[in-house]
Design a protein around this motif. Structure first.
Motif, PDB file in Angstrom:
ATOM      1  N   ALA A  90      45.377  30.876  -6.071  1.00 60.42           N
ATOM      2  CA  ALA A  90      44.353  31.457  -6.948  1.00 60.42           C
ATOM      3  C   ALA A  90      43.061  30.647  -6.865  1.00 60.42           C
ATOM      4  N   GLN A  91      43.174  29.336  -6.862  1.00 60.74           N
ATOM      5  CA  GLN A  91      41.994  28.467  -6.780  1.00 60.74           C
ATOM      6  C   GLN A  91      41.276  28.665  -5.444  1.00 60.74           C
ATOM      7  N   THR A  92      42.017  28.680  -4.365  1.00 56.36           N
ATOM      8  CA  THR A  92      41.428  28.866  -3.036  1.00 56.36           C
ATOM      9  C   THR A  92      40.808  30.253  -2.918  1.00 56.36           C
ATOM     10  N   ASN A  93      41.487  31.252  -3.458  1.00 57.43           N
ATOM     11  CA  ASN A  93      40.972  32.615  -3.461  1.00 57.43           C
ATOM     12  C   ASN A  93      39.630  32.672  -4.197  1.00 57.43           C
ATOM     13  N   TYR A  94      39.526  31.968  -5.303  1.00 58.47           N
ATOM     14  CA  TYR A  94      38.273  31.890  -6.064  1.00 58.47           C
ATOM     15  C   TYR A  94      37.160  31.280  -5.207  1.00 58.47           C
ATOM     16  N   TYR A  95      37.482  30.203  -4.484  1.00 57.34           N
ATOM     17  CA  TYR A  95      36.490  29.575  -3.614  1.00 57.34           C
ATOM     18  C   TYR A  95      36.017  30.542  -2.527  1.00 57.34           C
ATOM     19  N   LEU A  96      36.959  31.288  -1.936  1.00 53.60           N
ATOM     20  CA  LEU A  96      36.605  32.262  -0.899  1.00 53.60           C
ATOM     21  C   LEU A  96      35.668  33.330  -1.466  1.00 53.60           C
ATOM     22  N   TYR A  97      35.960  33.769  -2.673  1.00 54.78           N
ATOM     23  CA  TYR A  97      35.139  34.775  -3.366  1.00 54.78           C
ATOM     24  C   TYR A  97      33.719  34.251  -3.575  1.00 54.78           C
ATOM     25  N   ARG A  98      33.620  33.035  -4.091  1.00 54.53           N
ATOM     26  CA  ARG A  98      32.307  32.431  -4.359  1.00 54.53           C
ATOM     27  C   ARG A  98      31.516  32.242  -3.078  1.00 54.53           C
ATOM     28  N   ARG A 120      48.283  29.752   4.496  1.00 50.08           N
ATOM     29  CA  ARG A 120      47.073  30.556   4.674  1.00 50.08           C
ATOM     30  C   ARG A 120      46.760  31.355   3.405  1.00 50.08           C
ATOM     31  N   VAL A 121      45.478  31.516   3.127  1.00 52.76           N
ATOM     32  CA  VAL A 121      45.020  32.310   1.993  1.00 52.76           C
ATOM     33  C   VAL A 121      43.905  33.231   2.496  1.00 52.76           C
ATOM     34  N   THR A 122      44.052  34.508   2.190  1.00 55.28           N
ATOM     35  CA  THR A 122      43.038  35.501   2.522  1.00 55.28           C
ATOM     36  C   THR A 122      42.445  36.026   1.226  1.00 55.28           C
ATOM     37  N   LEU A 123      41.152  36.247   1.222  1.00 54.20           N
ATOM     38  CA  LEU A 123      40.455  36.690   0.019  1.00 54.20           C
ATOM     39  C   LEU A 123      41.033  37.980  -0.545  1.00 54.20           C
ATOM     40  N   ASN A 124      41.287  37.950  -1.855  1.00 48.69           N
ATOM     41  CA  ASN A 124      41.708  39.130  -2.609  1.00 48.69           C
ATOM     42  C   ASN A 124      40.733  39.237  -3.790  1.00 48.69           C
ATOM     43  N   GLU A 125      39.665  40.003  -3.590  1.00 45.04           N
ATOM     44  CA  GLU A 125      38.600  40.088  -4.594  1.00 45.04           C
ATOM     45  C   GLU A 125      39.079  40.662  -5.918  1.00 45.04           C
ATOM     46  N   ASP A 126      39.959  41.652  -5.871  1.00 50.15           N
ATOM     47  CA  ASP A 126      40.462  42.238  -7.117  1.00 50.15           C
ATOM     48  C   ASP A 126      41.192  41.194  -7.956  1.00 50.15           C
ATOM     49  N   GLN A 127      41.976  40.345  -7.301  1.00 44.92           N
ATOM     50  CA  GLN A 127      42.711  39.302  -8.033  1.00 44.92           C
ATOM     51  C   GLN A 127      41.743  38.301  -8.652  1.00 44.92           C
ATOM     52  N   VAL A 128      40.701  37.925  -7.928  1.00 51.56           N
ATOM     53  CA  VAL A 128      39.713  36.991  -8.475  1.00 51.56           C
ATOM     54  C   VAL A 128      39.059  37.595  -9.719  1.00 51.56           C
TER      55      VAL A 128
END
Length: 164
Positions: A90-98, A120-128
């Protein structure tokens, strides 16, 4: 979506991380109620980051990235164990979003040096967006979320706030 919770509070990667472990910690942190800084778990995390993080870190308001592989455009989040992978994702996903908001499309990776694991983490904008709304709801509450005993309470740096 704004990262500002209130004029004095910005959503940070740490708040997103705590959201997945204990929402009560989100409420404390957003109010500058910090845990015991000498807590062994916190010291261990700081030591691991000092060893494995890039010397020059990428940062935006509310976030500081541990590492970045430029050739692969990969954001690296370093963790002391794989115990909280959901939180780290979740934290990494947030960074990818930003980063995407400022025009940098990246992939993410959680690195656990102790085990040599890479996730690996791929951006999930809806989750962010859902995570941001949940953090905002918690922070804007007048009182912290109710205490809920979970398996992490025993070693938590905030346990005296909840159970002391």
């Amino acid at each position: 979506m704004s990262i500002k919770l209130r004029e004095d509070v910005v959503v940070t990667g740490t708040l997103i991380w705590y959201l997945k472990i204990c929402p009560r910690e989100v409420w404390y942190m957003a109010r500058q109620i910090t845990p015991y800084e000498g807590h062994p778990k916190l010291e261990k995390g700081r030591a691991i980051h000092q060893i494995y993080s890039d010397r020059i870190q990428i940062s935006l308001e509310g976030m500081k990235i541990d590492g970045f592989r430029r050739e692969e455009r990969t954001v690296i989040e370093i963790k002391s164990s794989s115990r909280h992978l959901e939180s780290a994702r979740a934290q990494t996903n947030y960074y990818l979003y930003r980063l995407k908001e400022v025009g940098l499309n990246c992939e993410g990776e959680i690195y656990v040096p102790k085990k040599g694991e890479r996730h690996r983490v791929t951006l999930n904008e809806d989750q962010v967006r859902r995570d941001l709304e949940e953090v905002k709801s918690i922070v804007n509450s007048e009182n912290p979320p109710p205490r809920v005993r979970i398996k992490y309470c025993k070693k938590c740096a905030y346990k005296d706030f909840c159970w002391g």
